[in-house]
Enzyme design. Structure first.
Site, short mmCIF file in Angstrom:
data_model
loop_
_atom_site.label_atom_id
_atom_site.label_comp_id
_atom_site.label_asym_id
_atom_site.label_seq_id
_atom_site.Cartn_x
_atom_site.Cartn_y
_atom_site.Cartn_z
N ASN A 93 -1.55 -2.40 13.18
CA ASN A 93 -2.96 -2.37 13.20
C ASN A 93 -3.32 -1.14 13.92
O ASN A 93 -4.41 -0.27 13.57
CB ASN A 93 -3.61 -3.40 13.89
CG ASN A 93 -3.60 -4.83 12.98
OD1 ASN A 93 -3.06 -4.78 11.74
ND2 ASN A 93 -3.91 -5.91 13.57
N TYR A 109 -8.98 -6.49 12.82
CA TYR A 109 -8.40 -6.04 11.59
C TYR A 109 -8.31 -7.22 10.39
O TYR A 109 -8.10 -8.29 10.57
CB TYR A 109 -6.88 -5.75 11.73
CG TYR A 109 -6.24 -5.25 10.62
CD1 TYR A 109 -6.40 -3.63 10.46
CD2 TYR A 109 -5.42 -5.83 9.72
CE1 TYR A 109 -5.93 -3.29 8.99
CE2 TYR A 109 -4.91 -5.53 8.39
CZ TYR A 109 -5.17 -4.22 8.04
OH TYR A 109 -4.67 -3.78 6.91
N SER A 165 -14.68 26.67 -27.08
CA SER A 165 -14.90 25.21 -27.97
C SER A 165 -14.18 25.19 -29.19
O SER A 165 -13.67 26.09 -29.68
CB SER A 165 -16.53 25.39 -28.63
OG SER A 165 -16.53 24.54 -29.65
N SER A 188 0.97 -1.15 0.02
CA SER A 188 -0.01 0.06 -0.04
C SER A 188 1.11 1.16 0.03
O SER A 188 0.32 2.27 0.30
CB SER A 188 -0.91 0.08 1.26
OG SER A 188 -0.16 -0.08 2.40
N THR A 214 -39.58 27.99 -7.83
CA THR A 214 -39.99 26.52 -7.41
C THR A 214 -40.25 25.86 -8.70
O THR A 214 -40.88 26.40 -9.65
CB THR A 214 -41.14 26.68 -6.53
OG1 THR A 214 -42.27 27.14 -7.01
CG2 THR A 214 -40.90 27.75 -5.22
N HIS A 215 -39.98 24.71 -8.88
CA HIS A 215 -40.05 23.54 -9.75
C HIS A 215 -39.52 24.31 -11.14
O HIS A 215 -39.89 24.11 -12.23
CB HIS A 215 -41.61 23.57 -10.18
CG HIS A 215 -42.50 23.10 -8.93
ND1 HIS A 215 -42.91 21.89 -8.65
CD2 HIS A 215 -43.27 23.84 -8.04
CE1 HIS A 215 -43.49 22.01 -7.56
NE2 HIS A 215 -43.76 22.96 -7.16
N GLU A 229 -19.07 22.59 -14.32
CA GLU A 229 -19.54 21.21 -14.90
C GLU A 229 -18.52 20.25 -14.29
O GLU A 229 -19.17 18.98 -13.65
CB GLU A 229 -19.54 21.18 -16.25
CG GLU A 229 -20.46 21.92 -17.05
CD GLU A 229 -20.29 22.18 -18.64
OE1 GLU A 229 -20.43 21.19 -19.06
OE2 GLU A 229 -19.66 23.07 -18.99
N ASN A 283 -17.82 28.25 -22.33
CA ASN A 283 -18.35 27.23 -21.51
C ASN A 283 -18.02 27.03 -19.95
O ASN A 283 -16.85 27.50 -19.57
CB ASN A 283 -17.97 25.81 -22.06
CG ASN A 283 -18.32 25.75 -23.57
OD1 ASN A 283 -19.55 26.23 -23.71
ND2 ASN A 283 -17.65 25.03 -24.30
N LYS A 290 -7.88 3.82 2.80
CA LYS A 290 -7.33 4.97 2.23
C LYS A 290 -7.54 5.32 0.71
O LYS A 290 -7.66 6.60 0.38
CB LYS A 290 -5.67 4.86 2.60
CG LYS A 290 -5.40 4.90 4.02
CD LYS A 290 -3.99 4.42 4.52
CE LYS A 290 -3.72 3.08 4.48
NZ LYS A 290 -4.66 2.13 5.34
N LYS A 317 -18.73 30.11 -28.44
CA LYS A 317 -18.93 29.52 -27.11
C LYS A 317 -18.16 29.76 -25.96
O LYS A 317 -16.80 30.19 -26.21
CB LYS A 317 -18.65 27.74 -27.23
CG LYS A 317 -19.66 27.22 -28.14
CD LYS A 317 -21.10 27.07 -27.37
CE LYS A 317 -21.27 26.26 -26.15
NZ LYS A 317 -21.08 24.93 -26.84
N GLN A 366 -7.04 -1.96 4.36
CA GLN A 366 -6.27 -1.17 3.57
C GLN A 366 -6.77 -0.41 2.50
O GLN A 366 -6.38 0.88 2.30
CB GLN A 366 -5.22 -1.98 3.16
CG GLN A 366 -4.03 -1.28 2.27
CD GLN A 366 -2.91 -2.35 1.95
OE1 GLN A 366 -2.19 -2.68 3.11
NE2 GLN A 366 -2.64 -2.70 1.16
N1 ARG Z 1 -0.90 -1.23 5.24
C1 ARG Z 1 -1.69 -1.73 6.19
C2 ARG Z 1 -3.31 -0.95 6.14
O1 ARG Z 1 -3.00 0.07 5.59
C3 ARG Z 1 -1.28 -1.43 7.44
C4 ARG Z 1 -1.77 -2.32 8.55
C5 ARG Z 1 -1.38 -3.87 8.27
N2 ARG Z 1 -1.66 -4.82 9.48
C6 ARG Z 1 -1.57 -5.89 9.13
N3 ARG Z 1 -1.79 -6.67 10.07
N4 ARG Z 1 -1.23 -6.58 7.94
O2 ARG Z 1 -4.24 -1.43 6.45
#
Ligand code: ARG
Length: 457
Positions: A110, A317, A277, A23, A155-156, A290, A285, A325, A283, A322
């Protein structure tokens, strides 16, 4: 590179599986928070006598050097590392040897990752709140110039009643203040430290989670170690606040797009926030508005992705987490990007009051005021409403507006009409006499402006 957990295995991880598992490409942006968490952890371990204070001193100093090196570009993130936590720890051990290996005492990735995301989101949420405040500043800038600029309220999407442009803009400002407080509420709930929950069950060492939490600026600690490492509610809450914010930006964008069309022509966007455009020379735009509207779908998707990742997860966990993120970082990037261009687009937008007034004059938007006029002369509102309905019907048939009819004509519909009716249906009177709290009248608009100004930076 050998995995830190390699001891138990007789074979290395398959290359593609390794890439899939890693990751680092997404979590390396939390390097500062990871180091911050590790510094607080090492200091706590020393305070509790779990590691020696000389060792902790060495660890903390070197973590500081690593941070500096990363910030100055003297150290590159190793894209082969499993994640940012492993990278920082490996770098530390590379630099100070065995002492570095003591850092991970009474800790697990974790709880480490759970701390890092909270610290990271706390900073980003503050940044987003700042950007919303800047947007409020631009709305105030526009609204304060248009406190008496009349436009049709809808309205509407049918012309309904006259309002001021300021009142309309301030409606959005109110939504954005709620976005600020919504984000603040989520941050308040998030701001508890899970550090010390370890893998899931806590630890046998005599740790002091409270002091560690305080050092990291948390308001306290999470009270259940399993929850501490499994909870991603704060991601859901923030994503939901961001999705709501985007929904507001998208509605606003939609109106800006409509207003800048030839059909409305209520505003003209600055050249620096519009595009041309490739084929149609005439144009101009509203691409920025948008795109903001379009990117709203992406943030909704991030929220759905997060909810779906979590829905079937057993405690505690699981590696699925993961993915948190991916969603939350994408939402943060998108929201920041949108606010950064949306605010100056609003700031530089030029209102076209004559066009707004012209549109306001054509849609019988003073019909309610005409009914109110009769009501104030003692005719029950429903009866007055019916009379005015007949007058509007008559006007439509004869291609006229309410202002065109003579007093004699009015009196054929009801004997209570007098000369002062024209004053009552004058659009300026209609707006000024909307004196109810929160209405479009000037006093209320002034009050709204000062309320919103409190939020600006
Ligand atoms: N890269 C992992 C995550 O973002 C970190 C935690 C990993 N923990 C594990 N027991 N493998 O969740």
């Amino acid at each position: 590179m050998d995995k830190m957990w390699a001891g138990r295995f007789s074979k290395a991880l398959d290359k593609q599986a390794d890439d899939f598992n890693s990751s680092i490409h997404i979590d390396s942006r939390m390097y500062k928070q990871d180091i911050q968490g590790s510094v607080a952890h090492a200091a706590m371990l020393a305070r509790q006598g779990i590691i020696g204070s000389a060792d902790a001193g060495l660890i903390i100093a070197e973590l500081g050097n690593i941070l500096d090196d990363l910030q100055n570009g003297n150290l590159a993130i190793d894209e082969q590392a499993e994640d940012i936590h492993m990278f920082v720890e490996a770098e530390l051990t590379k630099r100070i040897g065995d002492v570095g290996k003591k850092l991970h005492t009474a800790r697990s990735r974790n709880d480490q990752v759970a701390v890092d995301i909270r610290l990271y989101l706390r900073d980003e949420a503050a940044e987003i709140v700042f950007l919303i405040k800047e947007l409020l500043g631009s709305i105030v800038h526009q609204a304060s110039q248009h406190k008496t600029t009349i436009m049709p309220g809808y309205t509407h999407l049918q012309r309904a009643q006259p309002i001021t442009f300021a009142h309309h803009l301030l409606a959005y400002a109110m939504m954005f203040t709620r976005d600020i407080t919504r984000i603040g509420d989520a941050v308040k709930r998030m701001n508890l430290s899970p550090l010390g929950s370890c893998a899931l069950a806590g630890t046998t060492y005599n740790t002091d989670r409270e002091s560690e939490a305080k050092a990291l600026g948390f308001d306290g600690i999470t009270l259940n170690s399993i929850d501490g490492v499994s909870d991603r509610d704060f991601c859901v809450e923030l994503l939901s606040a961001f999705a709501t914010l985007m929904m507001h930006l998208s509605r606003f964008s939609e109106e800006v797009i409509l207003w800048s069309s030839w059909e409305f022509k209520f505003v003209e966007l600055d050249d620096s926030y519009t595009t041309g455009s490739s084929i149609m020379p005439q144009k101009k735009n509203p691409d920025i508005a948008e795109l903001v509207r379009g990117k709203t779908g992406r943030v909704y998707g991030d929220l759905m992705a997060m909810l779906t990742v979590l829905k079937g997860l057993p405690l505690a966990y699981n590696k699925d987490m993961q993915e948190d993120k991916e969603s939350i970082f994408d939402a943060i990037d998108t929201v920041k990007q949108c606010l950064t261009v949306f605010t100056p687009m609003i700031h530089t937008m030029k209102a076209l009051p004559e066009n707004m007034l012209q549109a306001a004059q054509k849609g019988f938007i003073n019909a309610t005021d005409l009914a109110d006029y009769l009501t104030k002369k003692g005719i029950p509102f429903r009866a007055a409403y019916k009379v005015v309905g007949q007058i509007v019907g008559h006007c439509v048939q004869n291609n006229k507006v309410l202002e065109d009819l003579s007093l004699e004509e009015y009196q054929t519909f009801h004997e209570s009409f007098e000369e002062d009716l024209y004053e009552a249906i004058n659009l300026h009177t209609c707006v000024e006499s909307r004196i109810s709290a929160g209405g479009t009248g000037l006093a209320s608009v002034e009050q709204q402006l000062s309320y919103i100004t409190e939020f600006t930076v």
